[in-house]
Design a protein around this motif. Structure first.
Motif, short mmCIF file in Angstrom:
data_model
loop_
_atom_site.label_atom_id
_atom_site.label_comp_id
_atom_site.label_asym_id
_atom_site.label_seq_id
_atom_site.Cartn_x
_atom_site.Cartn_y
_atom_site.Cartn_z
N PRO A 284 0.80 -1.23 0.00
CA PRO A 284 0.00 0.00 0.00
C PRO A 284 0.83 1.28 0.00
CG PRO A 284 -0.94 -1.60 1.50
CD PRO A 284 0.35 -2.17 1.03
N GLN A 285 1.85 1.36 0.85
CA GLN A 285 2.66 2.57 0.91
C GLN A 285 3.42 2.79 -0.39
OE1 GLN A 285 2.65 4.99 3.17
NE2 GLN A 285 1.02 3.84 4.19
N GLN A 286 3.84 1.70 -1.01
CA GLN A 286 4.55 1.82 -2.28
C GLN A 286 3.61 2.30 -3.38
OE1 GLN A 286 6.54 -1.79 -3.45
NE2 GLN A 286 7.22 -0.98 -5.43
N ALA A 287 2.38 1.80 -3.36
CA ALA A 287 1.39 2.22 -4.35
C ALA A 287 1.07 3.69 -4.19
CB ALA A 287 0.13 1.38 -4.20
N LEU A 288 0.95 4.15 -2.94
CA LEU A 288 0.66 5.57 -2.69
C LEU A 288 1.83 6.44 -3.14
CD1 LEU A 288 -1.09 7.80 -1.49
CD2 LEU A 288 -0.07 7.31 0.75
N ALA A 289 3.05 6.01 -2.84
CA ALA A 289 4.23 6.78 -3.24
C ALA A 289 4.31 6.90 -4.76
CB ALA A 289 5.48 6.11 -2.69
N GLN A 290 3.97 5.82 -5.46
CA GLN A 290 3.99 5.85 -6.92
C GLN A 290 2.94 6.81 -7.46
OE1 GLN A 290 6.11 4.40 -9.27
NE2 GLN A 290 4.94 5.81 -10.56
N TYR A 291 1.77 6.82 -6.81
CA TYR A 291 0.70 7.73 -7.24
C TYR A 291 1.13 9.19 -7.06
CZ TYR A 291 -3.77 10.21 -7.20
OH TYR A 291 -4.79 11.08 -7.46
N VAL A 292 1.72 9.51 -5.92
CA VAL A 292 2.19 10.87 -5.65
C VAL A 292 3.26 11.26 -6.67
CG1 VAL A 292 3.40 12.34 -4.00
CG2 VAL A 292 1.59 10.80 -3.21
N LEU B 16 -1.59 20.76 -3.08
CA LEU B 16 -1.93 19.53 -2.38
C LEU B 16 -0.68 18.66 -2.21
CD1 LEU B 16 -4.19 17.58 -1.30
CD2 LEU B 16 -4.27 16.63 -3.61
N LEU B 17 0.11 18.53 -3.27
CA LEU B 17 1.31 17.71 -3.21
C LEU B 17 2.36 18.30 -2.27
CD1 LEU B 17 1.67 16.76 -6.99
CD2 LEU B 17 0.97 15.26 -5.12
N ASP B 18 2.37 19.62 -2.16
CA ASP B 18 3.34 20.28 -1.28
C ASP B 18 2.94 20.18 0.18
OD1 ASP B 18 4.91 20.97 -3.42
OD2 ASP B 18 4.08 23.00 -3.62
N SER B 19 1.69 19.77 0.43
CA SER B 19 1.21 19.62 1.81
C SER B 19 1.50 18.21 2.29
CB SER B 19 -0.29 19.90 1.87
OG SER B 19 -1.02 18.82 1.29
N ASP B 20 0.99 17.90 3.48
CA ASP B 20 1.18 16.55 4.03
C ASP B 20 -0.08 15.70 3.85
OD1 ASP B 20 -0.55 17.75 5.77
OD2 ASP B 20 0.53 17.19 7.59
N ALA B 21 -0.92 16.06 2.88
CA ALA B 21 -2.18 15.34 2.68
C ALA B 21 -1.95 13.86 2.37
CB ALA B 21 -2.98 15.98 1.55
N PHE B 22 -0.88 13.56 1.65
CA PHE B 22 -0.60 12.18 1.29
C PHE B 22 0.44 11.54 2.20
CE2 PHE B 22 -2.03 13.77 -2.95
CZ PHE B 22 -3.14 12.94 -3.07
N GLY C 290 3.11 14.27 -9.45
CA GLY C 290 4.16 15.29 -9.53
C GLY C 290 4.73 15.43 -10.92
N LEU C 291 4.84 14.33 -11.64
CA LEU C 291 5.38 14.37 -13.00
C LEU C 291 4.39 14.95 -14.00
CD1 LEU C 291 7.14 10.87 -13.12
CD2 LEU C 291 8.25 13.11 -13.00
N MET C 292 3.10 14.72 -13.76
CA MET C 292 2.08 15.11 -14.73
C MET C 292 1.49 16.48 -14.48
SD MET C 292 2.30 12.49 -16.60
CE MET C 292 1.01 12.91 -17.77
N THR C 293 1.80 17.09 -13.35
CA THR C 293 1.20 18.39 -13.02
C THR C 293 2.29 19.39 -12.66
OG1 THR C 293 0.96 17.86 -10.65
CG2 THR C 293 -0.85 17.24 -12.11
N GLY C 294 1.89 20.64 -12.54
CA GLY C 294 2.83 21.70 -12.16
C GLY C 294 2.06 22.92 -11.70
N PRO C 295 2.74 23.91 -11.11
CA PRO C 295 2.07 25.09 -10.57
C PRO C 295 1.33 25.92 -11.61
CG PRO C 295 4.46 25.38 -10.59
CD PRO C 295 4.20 23.95 -10.89
N ASP C 296 1.75 25.84 -12.85
CA ASP C 296 1.08 26.62 -13.89
C ASP C 296 -0.16 25.90 -14.43
OD1 ASP C 296 2.98 28.65 -13.74
OD2 ASP C 296 4.29 27.66 -15.20
N SER C 297 -0.05 24.59 -14.65
CA SER C 297 -1.17 23.84 -15.22
C SER C 297 -2.17 23.38 -14.18
CB SER C 297 -0.65 22.63 -15.99
OG SER C 297 0.07 21.76 -15.12
N HIS C 298 -1.69 23.00 -12.98
CA HIS C 298 -2.55 22.48 -11.92
C HIS C 298 -2.12 23.07 -10.57
CE1 HIS C 298 -2.63 19.44 -15.16
NE2 HIS C 298 -3.89 19.22 -14.79
#
Length: 255
Positions: free
Chosen positions: A192-200, A218-224, A204-212
């Motif tokens: 489970p932790q590995q799956a979550l890390a892969q999702y995060v 959300l990614l910069d927080s501790d939500a995940f 991170g690879l597919m999004t950025g501050p300009d597009s998303h």
């Protein structure tokens, strides 16, 4: 139990047997099967192999009888599903001793968490389509517990019903999502932790501050990655529902 104008309950014979209103099928020789045995076999099959494995023929095979013999007790697979679900949820667990001092909010919270625990422990129930309002013994016991939690409030009976439907929907949705994710993780063979890390990482690879920008925050927080309460999402949703209900009840009392 009340009867309809024709002197009956309006329920199929199998559900009348579940209520204890019929001892056995009304015609033919004394049967070797019982309704509880049929339901128990079906539940065991669902728990071990999933709901897709449950059919009248397969249940009959597990019991060592002909398929037709089952139809003397259950006339359709949908009836069997109702009886299986009723057996799976069982009766509501006893309230703890401290519940004597609880108010409606604590009682509804206990009710919601108890339902969630049952569904998480018997996730096969979540694969049974909801096709009718609850009419089986245990399901109605849960319904009664939920409604009784709001006794003494200023809520109308229709509002109490709407409340348990709303909370029940949250419980079922959260339990279904958890069961789906667990199934997916088990099938993938990834922890489970590995799956979550892969999702995060993928986010991170597919999004950025300009597009998303919102996803980036959300990614910069501790939500995940935070070590907060494991049940945070469920608790958060339940508390927001109860906060709204509290505002309604307080407003009625003030009025």
């Amino acid at each position: 139990m009340a009867e309809d104008e024709d002197g009956g309950t309006g329920l199929p014979a199998s559900l009348e047997m579940a209520w204890g209103l019929r001892d056995r099928p009304s015609k033919g020789p004394r049967p070797t099967l019982t309704l509880p045995k049929i339901v128990e076999a079906a539940v065991s099959l669902a728990a071990s192999e999933g709901m897709d494995a449950v059919s009248m023929g397969r249940v009959a095979k597990e019991l060592g009888v002909s398929t037709m013999s089952l139809y003397r007790y259950v006339t359709a697979k949908e009836e069997l599903y109702i009886l299986m679900s009723d057996a799976g949820v069982a009766t509501p667990p006893p309230l703890p001793p401290e519940a004597e001092g609880w108010g409606w909010r604590e009682l509804l919270t206990n009710w919601a968490y108890a339902q969630r625990a049952v569904l998480m422990a018997n996730s096969w129930i979540l694969r049974i389509p909801i096709t009718a309002a609850p009419v089986s013994p245990n399901q109605l016991a849960w319904m009664d517990r939920g409604l009784a939690s709001m006794a003494g409030t200023a809520l109308k009976e229709s509002e109490k019903l709407s409340t348990i439907i709303l909370i029940g929907g949250l419980v079922r949705n959260e339990a279904t999502m958890a069961a789906d994710m667990i199934d997916a993780i088990v099938k993938s063979g990834v922890a489970p932790q590995q799956a979550l890390a892969q999702y995060v990482r993928t986010l991170g690879l597919m999004t950025g501050p300009d597009s998303h920008p919102a996803v980036t925050r959300l990614l910069d927080s501790d939500a995940f990655t935070g070590s907060g309460e494991p049940d945070f999402q469920f608790r958060f949703g339940l508390d927001r529902i109860l906060d709204g209900l509290a505002a309604l009840i307080d407003g009625r009392s003030a009025g």
